[in-house]
Write a protein that holds these residues in place. Structure first.
Motif, PDB file in Angstrom:
ATOM      1  N   ARG A   1       0.617  -1.274  -0.128  1.00 17.36           N
ATOM      2  CA  ARG A   1       0.043   0.039   0.151  1.00 17.36           C
ATOM      3  C   ARG A   1       0.862   1.382  -0.198  1.00 17.36           C
ATOM      4  NH1 ARG A   1      -0.989   2.855   4.746  1.00 17.36           N
ATOM      5  NH2 ARG A   1      -0.804   1.653   6.818  1.00 17.36           N
ATOM      6  N   ASN A   2       2.228   1.186   0.592  1.00 13.45           N
ATOM      7  CA  ASN A   2       2.879   2.433   0.367  1.00 13.45           C
ATOM      8  C   ASN A   2       4.056   2.003  -0.733  1.00 13.45           C
ATOM      9  OD1 ASN A   2       5.057   4.276   0.719  1.00 13.45           O
ATOM     10  ND2 ASN A   2       5.633   3.916   2.662  1.00 13.45           N
TER      11      ASN A   2
ATOM     12  N   LEU B   1      -1.328  -1.617  10.570  1.00  5.93           N
ATOM     13  CA  LEU B   1      -0.198  -1.457  11.305  1.00  5.93           C
ATOM     14  C   LEU B   1       1.213  -1.342  10.609  1.00  5.93           C
ATOM     15  CD1 LEU B   1      -1.161  -3.705  14.150  1.00  5.93           C
ATOM     16  CD2 LEU B   1      -1.579  -1.187  13.997  1.00  5.93           C
ATOM     17  N   THR B   2       1.187  -1.790   9.360  1.00  2.57           N
ATOM     18  CA  THR B   2       2.195  -1.928   8.263  1.00  2.57           C
ATOM     19  C   THR B   2       1.721  -1.291   6.966  1.00  2.57           C
ATOM     20  OG1 THR B   2       2.038  -3.731   7.254  1.00  2.57           O
ATOM     21  CG2 THR B   2       2.671  -4.005   9.476  1.00  2.57           C
TER      22      THR B   2
ATOM     23  N   MET C   1      -8.453  -7.239   0.013  1.00  2.51           N
ATOM     24  CA  MET C   1      -8.117  -6.343   1.067  1.00  2.51           C
ATOM     25  C   MET C   1      -6.968  -5.448   0.394  1.00  2.51           C
ATOM     26  SD  MET C   1      -8.992  -8.663   4.416  1.00  2.51           S
ATOM     27  CE  MET C   1      -8.902  -6.908   5.522  1.00  2.51           C
ATOM     28  N   LEU C   2      -5.930  -6.124  -0.017  1.00  2.00           N
ATOM     29  CA  LEU C   2      -4.657  -5.361  -0.661  1.00  2.00           C
ATOM     30  C   LEU C   2      -5.298  -4.166  -1.562  1.00  2.00           C
ATOM     31  CD1 LEU C   2      -1.988  -4.332  -0.287  1.00  2.00           C
ATOM     32  CD2 LEU C   2      -1.251  -6.512  -2.093  1.00  2.00           C
ATOM     33  N   ALA C   3      -6.287  -4.638  -2.462  1.00  2.78           N
ATOM     34  CA  ALA C   3      -6.655  -3.797  -3.671  1.00  2.78           C
ATOM     35  C   ALA C   3      -7.340  -2.524  -3.003  1.00  2.78           C
ATOM     36  CB  ALA C   3      -7.519  -4.610  -4.544  1.00  2.78           C
ATOM     37  N   LEU C   4      -8.184  -3.000  -1.997  1.00  9.20           N
ATOM     38  CA  LEU C   4      -9.068  -1.972  -1.254  1.00  9.20           C
ATOM     39  C   LEU C   4      -7.994  -0.877  -0.707  1.00  9.20           C
ATOM     40  CD1 LEU C   4     -11.830  -3.697   0.282  1.00  9.20           C
ATOM     41  CD2 LEU C   4     -11.975  -2.013  -1.301  1.00  9.20           C
ATOM     42  N   ALA C   5      -6.605  -1.484   0.003  1.00 10.47           N
ATOM     43  CA  ALA C   5      -5.743  -0.570   0.626  1.00 10.47           C
ATOM     44  C   ALA C   5      -5.012   0.432  -0.420  1.00 10.47           C
ATOM     45  CB  ALA C   5      -4.962  -1.359   1.491  1.00 10.47           C
TER      46      ALA C   5
ATOM     47  N   ALA D   1       0.019   6.077   8.284  1.00  9.21           N
ATOM     48  CA  ALA D   1      -1.168   6.756   8.257  1.00  9.21           C
ATOM     49  C   ALA D   1      -1.966   5.738   7.320  1.00  9.21           C
ATOM     50  CB  ALA D   1      -1.226   7.841   7.604  1.00  9.21           C
ATOM     51  N   LEU D   2      -3.390   5.511   7.535  1.00  9.67           N
ATOM     52  CA  LEU D   2      -4.144   4.875   6.609  1.00  9.67           C
ATOM     53  C   LEU D   2      -5.553   5.561   6.428  1.00  9.67           C
ATOM     54  CD1 LEU D   2      -5.118   2.265   5.087  1.00  9.67           C
ATOM     55  CD2 LEU D   2      -5.860   1.322   7.268  1.00  9.67           C
ATOM     56  N   ASP D   3      -5.790   6.149   5.184  1.00  6.23           N
ATOM     57  CA  ASP D   3      -7.120   6.783   5.038  1.00  6.23           C
ATOM     58  C   ASP D   3      -8.278   6.396   5.710  1.00  6.23           C
ATOM     59  OD1 ASP D   3      -9.566   7.143   3.188  1.00  6.23           O
ATOM     60  OD2 ASP D   3      -8.365   8.894   2.951  1.00  6.23           O
ATOM     61  N   PRO D   4      -9.133   7.067   6.402  1.00  2.38           N
ATOM     62  CA  PRO D   4     -10.022   6.719   7.229  1.00  2.38           C
ATOM     63  C   PRO D   4     -11.161   5.960   6.542  1.00  2.38           C
ATOM     64  CG  PRO D   4      -9.541   8.830   7.842  1.00  2.38           C
ATOM     65  CD  PRO D   4      -8.765   8.527   6.734  1.00  2.38           C
ATOM     66  N   GLY D   5     -11.338   6.371   5.452  1.00  3.85           N
ATOM     67  CA  GLY D   5     -12.412   5.820   4.369  1.00  3.85           C
ATOM     68  C   GLY D   5     -12.052   4.308   3.887  1.00  3.85           C
TER      69      GLY D   5
END
Length: 523
Positions: A119-120, A200-201, A221-225, A498-502
């Motif tokens: 995701r990063n 967390l990562t 889930m990774l695609a969503l992230a 940081a992870l977008d709240p949405g």
């Protein structure tokens, strides 16, 4: 004894000791030193334990084994695909006999390099060539630290270990579990683990490739992230999964299903035979390498048969057993040699290489460190691209250890610094600086030294270089005790990326929905 929990504290003396520990932890945290994120780019030539003739001998023997002995394949789907492609299937034993030309043609379809993007994107991994990434300990059923002792794996420790792995830049990826989450329901625990991985990562993590369902959940889930579709992720993969061949020569259906589910989604698969000399293979190194190679090639060929061009990694996990007890041994000379030879075989097929850095010690002691260092040296000088279990592994894989994790980080950073190239630019040669100091003089305080003294040398994480008098005055702690202070301080101050709240909300909704769909009765 370094493996024992710290004694309980009570009364005023206990509160005073706790305050002193917190003070020490804050001071330790301020002194934590680490390298920048990125691969260890190994400019040294790999060590090749096999001659070219021996390498080809192992290669040919592996192909002969696949042709004449074959692999038992539990999946009817996989057996049918190989038979349709021209392989022979011994239907009474579910054994697939594959022609050498078929295996070589299929393995040749795999790419020699590929990139995984989490995701990063700044933490993407480019696998192949001379680049090495180190992974956290993966899969132990138990966990240990000096404060709380040894205990069964649980979700709270799982998350703490994720935070530690996220904190240190020398850790490039996470395996399928930092520790088993035995306090969560088996059918749905993977969902909680994936959510923790993503919250967390922001580094690459492994799908749990046991069947297709867990793989599909990881991809969704990774695609969503990442904010992309599954179709986009198919051409820009971010997941990896490690499957094991059940040595000797047996491929379970859950493993093949998981591997093919990853490949169908365009994600990477590591094929790793679990070969222990004297137990799962004959006792000789040559026989162990033949069997490892045959099993790895078959698994890779299976993936390429279904999904040509899929990213794959050649995995090696060959060590030996203690012939007196039958217990697995790691960090042995045989293990280190197999790590080197596995890299040589992977390069023979132009494939990225996964290896490991393990030990068999029961406590965080000298044995745990020298065995890990031995295995790690073979892994890195074998040009392993992914080194599993590089930080935190203890008790032959039965325990994830907090103190061992910290000591391993120190070792990994030492190694990365040692293998960095030597700068021989004009300024670094310092000829004028040498001339400016009179014979018999010193370089303390010279302009050349003052311009570099803060960054000239590796700053240790755990090592204590004080003289004995000052070391005793500071508490006379050994390295394992200092490691306890360090991991506590890091966890106390660590902030998750940081992870977008949405996105967080979408991930949580996905987990809730899938838990309802799966229920608790899934086998």
């Amino acid at each position: 004894m370094s493996g024992d929990p710290a004694p309980a504290r009570s009364g005023r003396s206990g509160r005073k000791r706790a305050r002193e520990d917190r003070k020490a932890a804050r001071a330790a945290s301020a002194q934590v030193s680490q390298l920048a994120f990125g691969p260890l780019t190994n400019s040294y030539a790999p060590l090749d334990p096999l001659t070219e003739e021996q390498l080809e001998t192992v290669h040919r023997a592996s192909l002969d084994l696949l042709r004449d002995g074959g692999i038992e394949v539990m999946s009817q789907r996989v057996r049918g695909a190989f038979e349709k492609a021209g392989a022979t299937v011994l239907k009474d034993r579910d054994v697939v006999l594959a022609d050498p030309d078929m295996i070589i043609e299929l393995v040749g379809r795999a790419p020699s390099t590929f990139t995984l993007t989490p995701r990063n994107p700044d933490h993407a991994l480019a696998l192949g060539g001379n680049q090495t990434y180190f992974g956290m300990v993966s899969g132990p059923p138990n966990v240990h630290d000096r404060v709380n002792g040894r205990r069964v794996g649980n979700f709270a420790d799982y998350k703490k270990l994720l935070r530690l792995g996220q904190h240190f830049n020398v850790i490039g990826l996470f395996g399928n579990q930092t520790v088993a989450t035995t306090d969560l329901p088996v059918p749905t625990r993977h969902l909680d683990c994936y959510l923790a991985n993503l919250a967390l990562t922001d580094k690459v993590f492994s799908a749990i490739p046991i069947g297709a369902g867990r793989v599909n959940d990881a991809a969704e889930m990774l695609a969503l992230a990442r904010g992309i579709s599954l179709e986009e992720m198919q051409t820009h993969p971010g997941l990896i999964g490690n499957i094991n061949v059940n040595s000797p020569r047996k491929l379970d259906e859950a493993m093949s299903d998981g591997a093919l589910a990853l490949a169908e989604l365009g994600q990477a698969v590591i094929v790793t035979p679990f070969t222990l000399l004297g137990a799962m293979t004959p006792v000789t190194m040559a026989a162990g390498l033949v069997q490892q190679n045959a099993e790895a090639l078959f698994g890779i060929a299976m993936i390429q048969l279904f999904y040509p061009g899929s990213p794959v990694v050649y995995g090696g996990f060959t060590s030996n057993v203690d012939m007196r007890s039958g217990a697995p041994a790691f960090g042995t000379p045989e293990n280190a040699k197999a790590n080197l030879a596995g890299g040589q075989l992977a390069r023979r097929y132009r494939l990225p290489y996964r290896t490991s850095a393990c030990n068999a010690s029961n406590v965080v002691d000298a044995q745990s460190t020298y065995e890990t260092q031995m295995a790690l040296w073979g892994a890195v000088m074998g040009h392993g691209n992914v080194v599993y279990h590089a930080a935190g592994w203890l008790e032959g894989g039965l325990v994830a250890s907090y103190e061992k994790f910290i000591l391993d980080i120190e070792v990994l950073q030492h190694l990365a610094h040692m293998l960095s190239p030597i700068d021989c630019s004009e300024d670094e040669l310092g000829v004028q600086a040498i001339r400016d100091v009179d014979p018999g003089g010193h370089f303390f305080g010279t302009d050349h030294t003052m311009a570099r003294y803060e960054t000239a040398f590796y700053a240790p994480l755990v090592s204590d270089w004080q003289n004995n008098e000052n070391w005793e005055a500071a508490g006379a702690q050994n390295a394992t005790e200092r490691a306890t202070t360090l991991w506590q301080s890091i966890l106390a101050e660590h902030e998750s990326p940081a992870l977008d709240p949405g996105i967080r909300e979408s991930l949580e909704e996905y987990v809730v929905r899938r838990k309802a769909e799966i229920g608790t009765d899934e086998p």
